[in-house]
Design a protein around this motif. Structure first.
Motif, PDB file in Angstrom:
ATOM      1  N   LEU A   1      90.406 -24.190  87.373  1.00 51.85           N
ATOM      2  CA  LEU A   1      89.181 -24.163  86.285  1.00 51.85           C
ATOM      3  C   LEU A   1      88.107 -23.882  87.302  1.00 51.85           C
ATOM      4  N   ARG A   2      88.070 -24.616  88.298  1.00 51.29           N
ATOM      5  CA  ARG A   2      86.865 -24.392  89.331  1.00 51.29           C
ATOM      6  C   ARG A   2      86.674 -23.177  90.053  1.00 51.29           C
ATOM      7  N   ALA A   3      88.079 -22.596  90.298  1.00 52.12           N
ATOM      8  CA  ALA A   3      87.960 -21.148  90.847  1.00 52.12           C
ATOM      9  C   ALA A   3      87.636 -20.098  89.791  1.00 52.12           C
ATOM     10  N   ALA A   4      87.884 -20.224  88.702  1.00 45.69           N
ATOM     11  CA  ALA A   4      87.270 -19.554  87.702  1.00 45.69           C
ATOM     12  C   ALA A   4      85.949 -19.465  87.240  1.00 45.69           C
ATOM     13  N   VAL A   5      85.414 -20.504  86.884  1.00 44.30           N
ATOM     14  CA  VAL A   5      84.069 -20.962  86.498  1.00 44.30           C
ATOM     15  C   VAL A   5      83.239 -21.730  87.615  1.00 44.30           C
ATOM     16  N   GLY A   6      82.200 -21.154  88.175  1.00 37.21           N
ATOM     17  CA  GLY A   6      81.363 -21.506  89.371  1.00 37.21           C
ATOM     18  C   GLY A   6      80.291 -22.240  88.642  1.00 37.21           C
TER      19      GLY A   6
ATOM     20  N   ILE B   1      92.500 -26.360  75.056  1.00 33.61           N
ATOM     21  CA  ILE B   1      92.689 -24.905  74.684  1.00 33.61           C
ATOM     22  C   ILE B   1      92.086 -24.965  73.325  1.00 33.61           C
ATOM     23  N   ASN B   2      92.516 -25.944  72.488  1.00 39.79           N
ATOM     24  CA  ASN B   2      91.903 -25.848  71.377  1.00 39.79           C
ATOM     25  C   ASN B   2      90.492 -25.801  71.017  1.00 39.79           C
ATOM     26  N   ALA B   3      89.806 -26.686  71.762  1.00 35.26           N
ATOM     27  CA  ALA B   3      88.432 -26.773  72.159  1.00 35.26           C
ATOM     28  C   ALA B   3      87.710 -25.278  72.469  1.00 35.26           C
ATOM     29  N   LEU B   4      88.396 -24.732  73.288  1.00 32.65           N
ATOM     30  CA  LEU B   4      87.886 -23.506  73.917  1.00 32.65           C
ATOM     31  C   LEU B   4      88.292 -22.416  73.149  1.00 32.65           C
ATOM     32  N   GLU B   5      89.125 -22.344  72.087  1.00 33.55           N
ATOM     33  CA  GLU B   5      89.611 -21.490  71.177  1.00 33.55           C
ATOM     34  C   GLU B   5      88.481 -20.410  71.023  1.00 33.55           C
ATOM     35  N   PRO B   6      87.263 -20.752  70.497  1.00 37.77           N
ATOM     36  CA  PRO B   6      86.458 -19.583  70.019  1.00 37.77           C
ATOM     37  C   PRO B   6      86.296 -18.554  71.070  1.00 37.77           C
TER      38      PRO B   6
ATOM     39  N   GLU C   1      81.083 -22.453  79.360  1.00 39.87           N
ATOM     40  CA  GLU C   1      80.921 -22.865  80.797  1.00 39.87           C
ATOM     41  C   GLU C   1      80.773 -24.317  81.213  1.00 39.87           C
ATOM     42  N   GLU C   2      79.898 -24.809  80.241  1.00 41.83           N
ATOM     43  CA  GLU C   2      79.439 -26.421  80.646  1.00 41.83           C
ATOM     44  C   GLU C   2      80.756 -27.119  80.029  1.00 41.83           C
TER      45      GLU C   2
ATOM     46  N   ARG D   1      81.373 -12.962  82.847  1.00 38.03           N
ATOM     47  CA  ARG D   1      81.354 -14.231  82.446  1.00 38.03           C
ATOM     48  C   ARG D   1      82.560 -14.611  81.262  1.00 38.03           C
ATOM     49  N   LEU D   2      82.890 -13.295  80.553  1.00 38.69           N
ATOM     50  CA  LEU D   2      83.854 -13.576  79.526  1.00 38.69           C
ATOM     51  C   LEU D   2      85.107 -13.534  80.189  1.00 38.69           C
ATOM     52  N   GLU D   3      85.259 -12.638  81.212  1.00 36.94           N
ATOM     53  CA  GLU D   3      86.534 -12.563  81.923  1.00 36.94           C
ATOM     54  C   GLU D   3      86.911 -13.942  82.744  1.00 36.94           C
ATOM     55  N   HIS D   4      85.839 -14.743  83.258  1.00 29.73           N
ATOM     56  CA  HIS D   4      86.005 -15.950  83.819  1.00 29.73           C
ATOM     57  C   HIS D   4      86.580 -16.969  82.776  1.00 29.73           C
ATOM     58  N   LEU D   5      85.942 -16.920  81.551  1.00 32.68           N
ATOM     59  CA  LEU D   5      86.396 -17.672  80.537  1.00 32.68           C
ATOM     60  C   LEU D   5      87.734 -17.742  80.352  1.00 32.68           C
ATOM     61  N   ARG D   6      88.034 -16.416  80.153  1.00 28.83           N
ATOM     62  CA  ARG D   6      89.728 -16.055  79.635  1.00 28.83           C
ATOM     63  C   ARG D   6      90.421 -16.448  80.770  1.00 28.83           C
ATOM     64  N   GLU D   7      90.172 -16.564  82.029  1.00 29.05           N
ATOM     65  CA  GLU D   7      91.016 -16.996  83.279  1.00 29.05           C
ATOM     66  C   GLU D   7      91.090 -18.603  83.081  1.00 29.05           C
ATOM     67  N   THR D   8      90.184 -19.079  82.169  1.00 27.76           N
ATOM     68  CA  THR D   8      90.184 -20.671  82.402  1.00 27.76           C
ATOM     69  C   THR D   8      91.430 -20.878  81.257  1.00 27.76           C
TER      70      THR D   8
END
Length: 136
Positions: free
Chosen positions: A38-43, A86-91, A120-121, A56-63
């Protein structure tokens, strides 16, 4: 998203304090691996906000990929925790960064900068929660 992740983190920490959830060494290692992914994907916020929305969307999808792979490798409390994340980030799965010139978008929507920031937060909260629950 942030509220849901905060609730998940609070529940996980409570279960660990109450010894309802006793992390096995393998789960602890997997959770640390997920945290690192997660840290590697979202700085940091300043780094992420300087990126184009498509990145940014690519990084979020990586998470989400990091979480899904971790979920596939565990069971029990850690699996339930990761599933909730995963459910929380589903949007994020319904977001797109490109305009639709012609044709359908398969139900996706253009995300606004505030959406990226919130997601990201939430990821950073999740990183911190994983760090706390795996601390020795």
């Amino acid at each position: 998203m942030r509220r849901i992740v905060a609730m998940l983190a609070e529940e996980a920490e409570q279960q660990i304090r109450d010894q309802v959830w006793e992390m096995e060494p393998s789960d602890r290692a997997l959770a640390r691996e997920a945290e690192a992914g997660l840290r590697a994907a979202v700085g940091p916020p300043d780094v992420q906000q300087a990126l184009p929305q498509i990145n940014r969307l690519e990084h979020l999808r990586e998470t989400l990929a990091v979480l899904a792979i971790s979920l596939a490798r565990t069971h029990g409390h850690l699996a339930w925790f990761l599933s909730g994340a995963i459910n929380a980030l589903e949007p994020v799965l319904r977001w797109r960064a490109l305009p639709a010139d012609r044709g359908g978008t398969f139900g996706t929507v253009l995300a606004i900068p505030e959406d990226y920031t919130e997601a990201e937060e939430a990821i950073r909260q999740l990183q911190d929660a994983l760090a706390r629950i795996t601390a020795d």
